[in-house]
Structure formats: C-alpha cells, structure tokens
Design an enzyme around this catalytic site. Structure first.
Site, short mmCIF file in Angstrom:
data_model
loop_
_atom_site.label_atom_id
_atom_site.label_comp_id
_atom_site.label_asym_id
_atom_site.label_seq_id
_atom_site.Cartn_x
_atom_site.Cartn_y
_atom_site.Cartn_z
N PRO A 221 -2.64 0.44 3.22
CA PRO A 221 -3.08 1.63 2.49
C PRO A 221 -3.35 1.32 1.01
CG PRO A 221 -1.22 2.19 3.91
CD PRO A 221 -1.41 0.69 4.00
N LYS B 78 4.57 -4.16 1.93
CA LYS B 78 6.03 -4.09 1.75
C LYS B 78 6.47 -2.64 1.70
CE LYS B 78 5.91 -2.59 -2.74
NZ LYS B 78 6.25 -1.24 -3.17
N GLY C 94 -0.46 -3.17 -1.63
CA GLY C 94 -1.73 -3.67 -1.08
C GLY C 94 -2.51 -4.49 -2.10
N GLY C 95 -2.60 -4.02 -3.32
CA GLY C 95 -3.29 -4.77 -4.37
C GLY C 95 -2.58 -6.08 -4.66
N ASP D 133 5.02 -7.03 -8.31
CA ASP D 133 5.26 -7.11 -6.86
C ASP D 133 4.59 -8.32 -6.21
OD1 ASP D 133 6.66 -4.75 -6.97
OD2 ASP D 133 5.05 -3.52 -6.11
N ALA E 192 -3.54 1.98 -2.96
CA ALA E 192 -2.76 2.73 -3.97
C ALA E 192 -1.69 3.58 -3.30
CB ALA E 192 -3.68 3.61 -4.83
N GLY E 193 -1.03 2.99 -2.31
CA GLY E 193 -0.10 3.77 -1.49
C GLY E 193 1.37 3.46 -1.71
N GLY E 194 1.69 2.56 -2.64
CA GLY E 194 3.09 2.18 -2.82
C GLY E 194 3.54 1.14 -1.82
#
Ligand code: C5P
Length: 316
Positions: free
Chosen positions: A108, A23, A115-116, A150, A110-112
């Site tokens: 990516p 996102k 992903g997690g 999220d 820990a990219g904002g």
C-alpha cells in the site's frame, strides 16, 4: 525522468530484480522530539509477506517507472527513494546513476507499511548487483539510513528492534508463521504530519523515553499470537502514533472496531497509518477477518500476509 507503466521489455539488456517486504510496527514507542526534529523510538519492526519488486535495468540515464493498482500515486522523480538510492550508490562509487528502475508495486502507498522505504532498499540492492559495485553490507545499511529511518529494516527483514530514529537495528528472534490482516484505507497519511500531531497531542505532558516491552519481545520469540495480543493489550495497543493517526483520520476507529468484531486478537494502526493491522489466531481466522473487513465498508481492501518475511533479496 519519465514515467510509464510497462516493465523493461528487452531480454538483451541486463537487469536485476529484487523483492522487498512490507513491515508492520508490532510496537512503536515514541519519545519526545529531538533537536533535529526526529523522535527517538523503540520500534519493534516485523516484516510481512506483501512485496514490491524493483527491477534495475541498464540505461543511458536515470528513470523510474511504476506498475500496479496504485501506481499513479507513486512519484517517479527524485522524491522516490528508489531514485535517491541509485543516486547515493552511484556517488559512492564515482559513477553516473544510469539505470531504469521499475517498481512493481503491491505494498500500500503512503500506508504506514514502509512501501517507499522498501523501494529504496530494493533499488539499492538491485543497482549494487547490476553495477557489480559489491558494496560492503555495513555501508549499504549506512546508505539505507541516509535514505530514511525505516529503510535499513526493509533491507534486513525478519524482526528487529529499531532505536535512534528507527535506523539502528538489533535483530530479534521471531517464530512464525504469524497471520496478519491489513485493512488498506482510501488515500495515505503523511508521516511528518502524524508525528506533528503526536507532538501536538503530547503538549504539556512529559513523554517518557521509549522502551520496548519485554512481554512483546518474548511473545514474538515464542510465536504465540494470543501471548502477543495480551502483551500489546498491556501497553495500550503498542503504537504511540495511533492516537495521532486517529485524530487526523477518525474513521479509522470504525476499521479497528470492524476487525476486532470479526475476531482479531489485536488491532492497531500500522506505523503512521492509515493502514490498520489485525493479528489473527491462525490462517483461517485471518481469512474470516479479511472477508469481514472487505464487507464492512470501513476500508478499501483487506489483505492477508504471513510474518516473518525475509528482507530484500535478488529474485531474478
Ligand atoms: O526518516 P524518514 O524520512 O522516514 O522520516 C520522515 C519524517 O517522519 C521525518 O521528517 C520526521 O518528521 C518524521 N520522523 C520522526 N521521527 C522518526 C522518524 C520519522 O519525527 N524517528
């Protein structure tokens, strides 16, 4: 739990694969800290076409493996939201979380870009399908909210306004395709640290209650990238966490400038960063911006993605 890099191999064992999107927060309005430490948000989520695939395979215990260029940076213990999702779902249905979760990671780390969270939502749906537990969709969303702010959006995809800490969703109308370019940074940023920096920078001033910009919502609905860029310009770029991310990672200013110089209509830090997001006029402009960013030396790599993307879905 063990780690590894190979997907499940045996064809005889049942497995389910779910594809989940990344996102971008088109607008992220952040309120003051709440008593529980979270911040109320007006979070305009847009799912974009970069995906993780989560495969759930029958197993004797819970284990997580990860493949992809950045696999080494992904935890395989219960701090991984995919493992937590399996545990929560199993507990709801009074069973053991016996499953092998394999994450083919392309979002990516820990990219904002959630992903997690995507892996949490993907694992939840994959396990529900594999175990035949047929969890009610509202209950699935509730488990997602328990996993993280999220995660519900990762399940539904498309575009949505997230209120509360981002978990209370209202679907938004969105017309695509919108073309985005993402500049992936070296290393991640910690979301709690970015929120902490937001609080530090806000100390001594009154932070207003967060509200979505009507112009941003209108522009998403009409699908005109120039209108969306103008609406974002009118609210200072749209991401209230951006000054905090830039304060922790000043080099991102050069990334944003490089994308803007290459013709991006809008440039913003994605969520808590450090990935930077660039809105392009069309597909060929997006390719030009990505090439310029890749050559600029201000990011590790650049990716083009279309929006909106669908939410978590079984693909195999
Ligand atoms: O919900 P999630 O686990 O993704 O949140 C990670 C951290 O980000 C929280 O512990 C909190 O520090 C911060 N956060 C926040 N307000 C939100 C969402 C996240 O302060 N609305």
């Amino acid at each position: 739990m063990t780690s590894g890099s190979t997907p499940p191999a045996s064809a005889a064992v049942r497995s389910v694969t779910v594809r989940v999107p990344a996102k971008v927060n088109v607008q992220l309005a952040v309120g003051p800290p709440r008593p529980d430490g979270f911040h109320d948000l007006a979070n305009v989520f847009l799912a974009v076409g970069l995906y993780d695939d989560v495969t759930a395979t029958e197993a004797d215990g819970l284990r997580v493996t990860v493949s992809g260029a950045d696999a080494a940076a992904v935890p395989t213990d219960t701090s991984n939201l995919a493992a937590r999702a399996a545990q929560l779902l199993a507990a709801r249905h009074g069973r053991e979380p016996n499953v092998h979760l394999h994450i083919a990671k392309d979002i990516p780390v820990a990219g904002g870009m959630a992903g997690g969270s995507a892996d949490g939502a993907g694992a939840l749906l994959a396990c529900d399908e594999l175990w035949g537990t047929r969890t009610d969709p509202e209950e699935l969303l509730g488990i997602c909210a328990e996993l993280g702010s999220d995660v519900p959006f990762s399940l539904v995809g498309g575009a949505a306004l997230g209120r509360g800490r981002g978990e209370r969703l209202t679907t938004l109308s969105v017309k695509g395709p919108l073309y985005w370019v993402f500049a992936v940074a070296d290393g991640g940023l910690s979301t709690p640290e970015v929120y902490g920096e937001f609080d530090r920078l806000a100390a001594g001033r009154t932070v207003p209650e967060p509200d979505p910009s009507p112009a941003v919502l209108d522009a998403l609905g009409s699908g005109d990238p120039a209108d969306l860029a103008a609406a974002l310009g009118a609210i200072d770029g749209g991401n209230d966490l951006q000054p905090a991310a830039l304060s922790l990672r000043p080099a991102l200013a050069a990334t944003l400038a490089a994308g803007t110089a290459a013709g991006a209509l809008a440039a913003l830090v994605s969520g808590s960063g450090p990935t930077c997001a660039f809105l392009a006029a069309d597909e060929s402009a997006a390719a030009d911006i990505a090439a310029a960013l890749a050559a600029s030396g201000t990011c590790r790599k650049a990716r083009v993605a279309q929006a909106p993307a669908p939410g978590a879905a079984v693909v195999g």
